[in-house]
Design an enzyme around this catalytic site. Structure first.
Site, PDB file in Angstrom:
ATOM      1  N   GLY A 120       0.819  -1.304  -0.122  1.00 37.96           N
ATOM      2  CA  GLY A 120       0.074  -0.009  -0.188  1.00 37.96           C
ATOM      3  C   GLY A 120       0.838   1.274  -0.067  1.00 37.96           C
ATOM      4  N   GLY A 176      -0.083   9.186   2.117  1.00 37.10           N
ATOM      5  CA  GLY A 176       0.495  10.345   1.987  1.00 37.10           C
ATOM      6  C   GLY A 176       1.689  10.575   2.502  1.00 37.10           C
ATOM      7  N   GLY A 207       4.151   7.823   2.533  1.00 37.80           N
ATOM      8  CA  GLY A 207       5.239   7.062   2.180  1.00 37.80           C
ATOM      9  C   GLY A 207       4.643   5.509   1.561  1.00 37.80           C
ATOM     10  CB  THR A 208       5.963   3.232  -0.235  1.00 44.68           C
ATOM     11  OG1 THR A 208       6.255   4.108  -1.049  1.00 44.68           O
ATOM     12  CG2 THR A 208       5.513   1.908  -0.923  1.00 44.68           C
ATOM     13  CB  VAL A 209       2.716   0.193   3.594  1.00 45.94           C
ATOM     14  CG1 VAL A 209       2.767  -1.034   4.786  1.00 45.94           C
ATOM     15  CG2 VAL A 209       2.341   1.485   4.145  1.00 45.94           C
ATOM     16  CE  LYS A 220       2.318   4.059   7.104  1.00 46.80           C
ATOM     17  NZ  LYS A 220       1.429   4.918   7.330  1.00 46.80           N
ATOM     18  CG  ASP A 247      -5.667  11.377   8.375  1.00 49.44           C
ATOM     19  OD1 ASP A 247      -6.587  11.935   7.964  1.00 49.44           O
ATOM     20  OD2 ASP A 247      -4.618  10.986   7.691  1.00 49.44           O
TER      21      ASP A 247
HETATM   22  N1  LIG Z   1       0.180  -2.604   9.744  1.00 48.55           N
HETATM   23  C1  LIG Z   1      -0.280  -2.718   8.614  1.00 48.55           C
HETATM   24  N2  LIG Z   1      -0.633  -3.956   8.181  1.00 48.55           N
HETATM   25  C2  LIG Z   1      -1.368  -4.124   7.157  1.00 48.55           C
HETATM   26  N3  LIG Z   1      -1.489  -3.372   5.909  1.00 48.55           N
HETATM   27  C3  LIG Z   1      -1.016  -2.311   6.332  1.00 48.55           C
HETATM   28  C4  LIG Z   1      -0.536  -1.666   7.710  1.00 48.55           C
HETATM   29  N4  LIG Z   1      -0.240  -0.343   7.409  1.00 48.55           N
HETATM   30  C5  LIG Z   1      -0.602   0.266   6.174  1.00 48.55           C
HETATM   31  N5  LIG Z   1      -1.080  -0.970   5.559  1.00 48.55           N
HETATM   32  C6  LIG Z   1      -1.643  -0.925   4.335  1.00 48.55           C
HETATM   33  O1  LIG Z   1      -1.088   0.317   3.656  1.00 48.55           O
HETATM   34  C7  LIG Z   1      -2.015   1.052   3.028  1.00 48.55           C
HETATM   35  C8  LIG Z   1      -1.581   2.464   3.168  1.00 48.55           C
HETATM   36  O2  LIG Z   1      -1.386   2.913   4.338  1.00 48.55           O
HETATM   37  P1  LIG Z   1      -0.822   4.097   4.608  1.00 48.55           P
HETATM   38  O3  LIG Z   1      -0.839   4.248   6.386  1.00 48.55           O
HETATM   39  O4  LIG Z   1       0.516   4.525   4.254  1.00 48.55           O
HETATM   40  O5  LIG Z   1      -1.675   5.334   4.080  1.00 48.55           O
HETATM   41  P2  LIG Z   1      -3.397   5.563   4.127  1.00 48.55           P
HETATM   42  O6  LIG Z   1      -3.683   5.248   5.393  1.00 48.55           O
HETATM   43  O7  LIG Z   1      -4.290   4.810   3.092  1.00 48.55           O
HETATM   44  O8  LIG Z   1      -3.236   6.968   3.771  1.00 48.55           O
HETATM   45  P3  LIG Z   1      -2.765   8.403   4.409  1.00 48.55           P
HETATM   46  O9  LIG Z   1      -1.153   8.259   4.396  1.00 48.55           O
HETATM   47  O10 LIG Z   1      -3.209   9.467   3.926  1.00 48.55           O
HETATM   48  O11 LIG Z   1      -3.134   8.247   6.191  1.00 48.55           O
HETATM   49  C9  LIG Z   1      -3.263   1.041   4.089  1.00 48.55           C
HETATM   50  O12 LIG Z   1      -4.428   1.390   3.236  1.00 48.55           O
HETATM   51  C10 LIG Z   1      -3.037  -0.561   4.354  1.00 48.55           C
HETATM   52  O13 LIG Z   1      -3.796  -1.473   3.182  1.00 48.55           O
END
Ligand SMILES: Nc1ncnc2c1ncn2[C@@H]1O[C@H](COP(=O)(O)OP(=O)(O)OP(=O)(O)O)[C@@H](O)[C@H]1O
Length: 348
Positions: free
Chosen positions: A78, A81, A83-85, A99, A198
């Site tokens: 995923g 805003g 970074g990349t996960v 992340k 958020d």
């Molecule tokens: N701990 C985790 N376990 C499983 N998936 C995760 C985890 N953290 C993040 N993800 C996946 O990565 C995606 C991106 O997460 P991220 O928190 O970077 O952005 P977001 O919440 O979609 O947007 P923003 O950065 O605007 O809050 C999430 O929607 C989720 O699908």
């Protein structure tokens, strides 16, 4: 009693007092030392900090670091805003979501580690645990426990069959209650208190039991216990922000309560707050539901993907959402009150 005896008595008491103090300090030190392991890695020029976690303790930091450095685009699960996960699987039992954040300003970096250390202390069954972090000159990594069922946003607004299979009414109620408990913990039980700022469905992750876990404290600003708000530039996500936030830029716990109310509507209706159909009609999810409730037609607003649901319970959750979405923040309940309302309705 002779003077000698009194002197002996005082000496023994003093010695015992000093020994007990030393013992307490020793135990506190041991607890603190166990809490985090800091590993400077000459390999990559950064600092790896690992908080207490069974999975992380069993692996050598060098091996862990090598695995992290081996992550590539095929491991991306995923992006948001900040970074990349990436998905990092150690073995069948343990996996992490890593992340990757681009390095911020020097000022942000100074606060970064302090804030993360505090986040590492936050342990609650409805909060995604931060297992550690890595701070390097050009980027930072946050190491979270992996939530196997991903985000609420992905399931709620994804494929219909998956949504029907995973999100029946009892699960939705459990998620609503879990998020309320998690937020209530952040707002009232954490020292310092935390305003999330958020809250939205993509920041609500689901564990293997479909238990909700609040995630992403990238925007959270830590408050001192006696402060009731923090002031910053407007941040957060359109569609979830409380109306007063646009005017004042002040983040408050009641702002989180409003965003939580929007998530409740999302769970009830299956619609995004920024659903195109609303924009076309010049309305919003919140306004549309409020109007539907005034007409006492809330059952028509319920997500069509719900094959069956207890009408009274659904109605009750609509009224809880309505309270959270009051325009005046003072009229909104606290998250403790919300959690209590949902718990009591379930018991009744
Ligand atoms: N701990 C985790 N376990 C499983 N998936 C995760 C985890 N953290 C993040 N993800 C996946 O990565 C995606 C991106 O997460 P991220 O928190 O970077 O952005 P977001 O919440 O979609 O947007 P923003 O950065 O605007 O809050 C999430 O929607 C989720 O699908």
């Amino acid at each position: 009693m002779s003077t000698k005896l009194i002197a002996l008595y005082i000496t023994v008491c003093s010695v015992l007092f000093i020994i007990s103090k030393m013992l307490i300090s020793f135990l506190c030190y041991k607890k603190w030392a166990r809490k985090k392991r800091i590993i400077e890695t000459s390999l990559t020029g950064g600092k790896l900090v690992i908080f207490r976690s069974a999975a992380m303790q069993s692996l050598s930091p060098k091996a862990f670091m090598r695995m992290i450095m081996g992550l590539s685009s095929k491991d991306i699960i995923g992006s948001g805003g900040y970074g990349t996960v990436y998905l990092l699987r150690l073995d069948e039992k343990s996996a992490f979501a890593i992340k990757k954040l681009s390095r911020g300003s020097a000022e942000m970096d100074r606060g970064f580690e302090r804030e993360l250390d505090t986040m590492g202390d936050i342990k609650h069954r409805n909060i995604v645990p931060l297992c550690g972090y890595y701070a390097a000159p050009h980027f930072n990594l946050l190491i979270y426990e992996l939530m196997p069922n991903g985000s609420l946003d992905t399931i709620l607004h994804g494929k219909e069959e998956k949504k029907q299979a995973l999100l029946d009414w009892p699960v939705r109620y459990k998620i609503a209650l879990g998020v309320a408990r998690g937020l209530s913990y952040l707002h009232h039980d954490c020292i310092p208190h935390v305003i999330h700022r958020d809250i939205k469905s993509s920041n609500i992750l689901l564990d293997h039991n479909m238990e909700a876990r609040v995630s992403d404290f990238g925007l959270a600003t830590l408050m001192k216990p006696n402060e009731s708000h923090v002031t910053t530039v407007v941040a957060g996500t359109f569609g979830y922000l409380a109306p007063e936030y646009f005017e004042t830029g002040r983040a408050t716990t009641k702002g989180d309560v409003y965003s939580y109310g929007v998530v409740l509507l999302e769970l009830l209706t299956g619609k995004r707050p920024t659903d195109e159909s609303f924009l076309e009609n010049g309305t919003r999810l919140v306004t549309w539901v409020k109007e539907t409730m005034e007409e006492k037609r809330e059952e028509h607003a319920v997500d069509g993907a719900l094959a069956s649901f207890p009408a009274e319970e659904v109605k009750f959750v609509f009224t809880v959402a309505e309270k959270c979405l009051e325009s005046d923040p003072r009229d909104r309940p606290t998250m403790v009150q919300v959690a209590k309302m949902l718990e009591q309705a379930k018991l009744a």
